[in-house]
Design a protein around this motif. Structure first.
Motif, PDB file in Angstrom:
ATOM      1  N   GLU A 244       0.840  -1.210   0.000  1.00  0.00           N
ATOM      2  CA  GLU A 244       0.000   0.000   0.000  1.00  0.00           C
ATOM      3  C   GLU A 244       0.869   1.252   0.000  1.00  0.00           C
ATOM      4  OE1 GLU A 244      -3.575   2.187  -0.133  1.00  0.00           O
ATOM      5  OE2 GLU A 244      -3.034   0.141  -0.676  1.00  0.00           O
ATOM      6  N   ALA A 245       1.950   1.238   0.765  1.00  0.00           N
ATOM      7  CA  ALA A 245       2.863   2.384   0.781  1.00  0.00           C
ATOM      8  C   ALA A 245       3.443   2.618  -0.610  1.00  0.00           C
ATOM      9  CB  ALA A 245       3.978   2.157   1.798  1.00  0.00           C
ATOM     10  N   LEU A 246       3.887   1.560  -1.269  1.00  0.00           N
ATOM     11  CA  LEU A 246       4.437   1.696  -2.619  1.00  0.00           C
ATOM     12  C   LEU A 246       3.399   2.234  -3.591  1.00  0.00           C
ATOM     13  CD1 LEU A 246       6.523  -1.604  -2.835  1.00  0.00           C
ATOM     14  CD2 LEU A 246       7.412   0.733  -2.684  1.00  0.00           C
ATOM     15  N   ARG A 247       2.170   1.785  -3.460  1.00  0.00           N
ATOM     16  CA  ARG A 247       1.086   2.257  -4.320  1.00  0.00           C
ATOM     17  C   ARG A 247       0.871   3.761  -4.159  1.00  0.00           C
ATOM     18  NH1 ARG A 247      -4.000   3.600  -4.495  1.00  0.00           N
ATOM     19  NH2 ARG A 247      -4.399   3.431  -2.282  1.00  0.00           N
ATOM     20  N   LEU A 248       1.085   4.260  -2.951  1.00  0.00           N
ATOM     21  CA  LEU A 248       0.882   5.680  -2.665  1.00  0.00           C
ATOM     22  C   LEU A 248       2.107   6.541  -2.990  1.00  0.00           C
ATOM     23  CD1 LEU A 248      -0.960   5.305   0.748  1.00  0.00           C
ATOM     24  CD2 LEU A 248      -1.959   6.018  -1.427  1.00  0.00           C
ATOM     25  N   GLY A 249       3.211   5.907  -3.387  1.00  0.00           N
ATOM     26  CA  GLY A 249       4.418   6.658  -3.712  1.00  0.00           C
ATOM     27  C   GLY A 249       5.417   6.762  -2.578  1.00  0.00           C
ATOM     28  N   LEU A 250       5.253   5.913  -1.566  1.00  0.00           N
ATOM     29  CA  LEU A 250       6.172   5.878  -0.436  1.00  0.00           C
ATOM     30  C   LEU A 250       7.114   4.686  -0.577  1.00  0.00           C
ATOM     31  CD1 LEU A 250       3.320   6.443   2.077  1.00  0.00           C
ATOM     32  CD2 LEU A 250       5.246   7.997   1.889  1.00  0.00           C
ATOM     33  N   VAL A 251       8.222   4.722   0.131  1.00  0.00           N
ATOM     34  CA  VAL A 251       9.129   3.578   0.197  1.00  0.00           C
ATOM     35  C   VAL A 251       9.457   3.307   1.654  1.00  0.00           C
ATOM     36  CG1 VAL A 251      10.159   3.873  -2.077  1.00  0.00           C
ATOM     37  CG2 VAL A 251      11.147   5.064  -0.150  1.00  0.00           C
ATOM     38  N   ASP A 252       9.709   2.040   1.964  1.00  0.00           N
ATOM     39  CA  ASP A 252      10.101   1.722   3.339  1.00  0.00           C
ATOM     40  C   ASP A 252      11.613   1.829   3.449  1.00  0.00           C
ATOM     41  OD1 ASP A 252      10.260  -0.642   1.735  1.00  0.00           O
ATOM     42  OD2 ASP A 252      10.403  -1.853   3.533  1.00  0.00           O
ATOM     43  N   THR A 253      12.061   2.463   4.522  1.00  0.00           N
ATOM     44  CA  THR A 253      13.489   2.690   4.696  1.00  0.00           C
ATOM     45  C   THR A 253      14.059   1.878   5.847  1.00  0.00           C
ATOM     46  OG1 THR A 253      13.058   4.612   6.109  1.00  0.00           O
ATOM     47  CG2 THR A 253      13.384   5.022   3.754  1.00  0.00           C
ATOM     48  N   LYS A 254      13.230   1.509   6.798  1.00  0.00           N
ATOM     49  CA  LYS A 254      13.705   0.750   7.956  1.00  0.00           C
ATOM     50  C   LYS A 254      12.583  -0.141   8.464  1.00  0.00           C
ATOM     51  CE  LYS A 254      16.852   4.277   9.498  1.00  0.00           C
ATOM     52  NZ  LYS A 254      17.337   5.149  10.519  1.00  0.00           N
ATOM     53  N   VAL A 255      12.971  -1.289   8.950  1.00  0.00           N
ATOM     54  CA  VAL A 255      12.029  -2.201   9.603  1.00  0.00           C
ATOM     55  C   VAL A 255      12.705  -2.673  10.877  1.00  0.00           C
ATOM     56  CG1 VAL A 255      10.769  -4.367   9.441  1.00  0.00           C
ATOM     57  CG2 VAL A 255      11.039  -2.953   7.410  1.00  0.00           C
ATOM     58  N   ALA A 256      11.990  -2.623  11.975  1.00  0.00           N
ATOM     59  CA  ALA A 256      12.532  -3.057  13.256  1.00  0.00           C
ATOM     60  C   ALA A 256      11.632  -4.126  13.851  1.00  0.00           C
ATOM     61  CB  ALA A 256      12.633  -1.878  14.218  1.00  0.00           C
ATOM     62  N   GLY A 257      12.199  -5.273  14.140  1.00  0.00           N
ATOM     63  CA  GLY A 257      11.453  -6.324  14.815  1.00  0.00           C
ATOM     64  C   GLY A 257      11.345  -6.008  16.293  1.00  0.00           C
ATOM     65  N   ILE A 258      10.130  -6.027  16.817  1.00  0.00           N
ATOM     66  CA  ILE A 258       9.914  -5.717  18.233  1.00  0.00           C
ATOM     67  C   ILE A 258       9.799  -7.008  19.035  1.00  0.00           C
ATOM     68  CG2 ILE A 258       8.353  -4.601  19.872  1.00  0.00           C
ATOM     69  CD1 ILE A 258       7.722  -2.604  17.525  1.00  0.00           C
ATOM     70  N   ASP A 259       8.966  -7.914  18.563  1.00  0.00           N
ATOM     71  CA  ASP A 259       8.859  -9.243  19.161  1.00  0.00           C
ATOM     72  C   ASP A 259       8.303 -10.190  18.110  1.00  0.00           C
ATOM     73  OD1 ASP A 259       6.057  -8.881  19.132  1.00  0.00           O
ATOM     74  OD2 ASP A 259       5.954  -8.387  21.254  1.00  0.00           O
ATOM     75  N   ASP A 260       7.853 -11.366  18.510  1.00  0.00           N
ATOM     76  CA  ASP A 260       7.346 -12.339  17.541  1.00  0.00           C
ATOM     77  C   ASP A 260       6.086 -11.869  16.827  1.00  0.00           C
ATOM     78  OD1 ASP A 260       9.386 -14.061  18.089  1.00  0.00           O
ATOM     79  OD2 ASP A 260       8.220 -15.333  19.454  1.00  0.00           O
ATOM     80  N   ASP A 261       5.343 -10.922  17.424  1.00  0.00           N
ATOM     81  CA  ASP A 261       4.088 -10.454  16.840  1.00  0.00           C
ATOM     82  C   ASP A 261       4.193  -9.097  16.163  1.00  0.00           C
ATOM     83  OD1 ASP A 261       2.453 -12.625  17.639  1.00  0.00           O
ATOM     84  OD2 ASP A 261       2.375 -11.809  19.667  1.00  0.00           O
ATOM     85  N   TRP A 262       5.064  -8.243  16.627  1.00  0.00           N
ATOM     86  CA  TRP A 262       5.041  -6.847  16.194  1.00  0.00           C
ATOM     87  C   TRP A 262       6.367  -6.399  15.582  1.00  0.00           C
ATOM     88  CZ3 TRP A 262       0.391  -4.802  16.154  1.00  0.00           C
ATOM     89  CH2 TRP A 262      -0.568  -5.334  17.026  1.00  0.00           C
ATOM     90  N   SER A 263       6.257  -5.497  14.620  1.00  0.00           N
ATOM     91  CA  SER A 263       7.437  -4.849  14.059  1.00  0.00           C
ATOM     92  C   SER A 263       7.055  -3.411  13.720  1.00  0.00           C
ATOM     93  CB  SER A 263       7.934  -5.579  12.803  1.00  0.00           C
ATOM     94  OG  SER A 263       6.980  -5.514  11.773  1.00  0.00           O
ATOM     95  N   GLY A 264       8.051  -2.585  13.572  1.00  0.00           N
ATOM     96  CA  GLY A 264       7.828  -1.198  13.181  1.00  0.00           C
ATOM     97  C   GLY A 264       8.403  -0.985  11.794  1.00  0.00           C
ATOM     98  N   GLN A 265       7.745  -0.183  10.997  1.00  0.00           N
ATOM     99  CA  GLN A 265       8.181   0.060   9.633  1.00  0.00           C
ATOM    100  C   GLN A 265       8.176   1.563   9.383  1.00  0.00           C
ATOM    101  OE1 GLN A 265       5.933  -2.384   7.015  1.00  0.00           O
ATOM    102  NE2 GLN A 265       7.164  -1.932   5.239  1.00  0.00           N
ATOM    103  N   CYS A 266       9.285   2.100   8.887  1.00  0.00           N
ATOM    104  CA  CYS A 266       9.389   3.522   8.580  1.00  0.00           C
ATOM    105  C   CYS A 266       9.215   3.705   7.076  1.00  0.00           C
ATOM    106  CB  CYS A 266      10.751   4.047   9.026  1.00  0.00           C
ATOM    107  SG  CYS A 266      10.996   5.781   8.644  1.00  0.00           S
ATOM    108  N   VAL A 267       8.305   4.579   6.684  1.00  0.00           N
ATOM    109  CA  VAL A 267       8.110   4.872   5.262  1.00  0.00           C
ATOM    110  C   VAL A 267       8.270   6.370   5.030  1.00  0.00           C
ATOM    111  CG1 VAL A 267       6.610   2.888   4.823  1.00  0.00           C
ATOM    112  CG2 VAL A 267       5.598   5.035   5.492  1.00  0.00           C
TER     113      VAL A 267
END
Length: 60
Positions: A16-39
């Motif tokens: 969805e981010a790519l469709r809107l013209g964004l790119v992801d620059t960083k991904v951080a794993g928080i635990d087995d269920d959650w991660s953070g993504q910077c776009v």
């Protein structure tokens, strides 16, 4: 995979981010269920040009 079930995955968010013209620059794993993504906006999709790097333009 952790104990959390969801239809929203990192792949869905990235697509969805790519469709809107964004790119992801960083991904951080928080635990087995959650991660953070910077776009951010792709450079060509930004309204104003990126300001110059101050360190590169400062007087010696």
């Amino acid at each position: 995979m952790g104990g959390h079930r969801s239809d929203i995955t990192d792949g869905v968010v990235r697509a969805e981010a790519l469709r809107l013209g964004l790119v992801d620059t960083k991904v951080a794993g928080i635990d087995d269920d959650w991660s953070g993504q910077c776009v951010v906006w792709r450079v060509r999709n930004r309204r104003t040009p990126h300001p110059p790097d101050r360190a590169a333009t400062s007087d010696p």
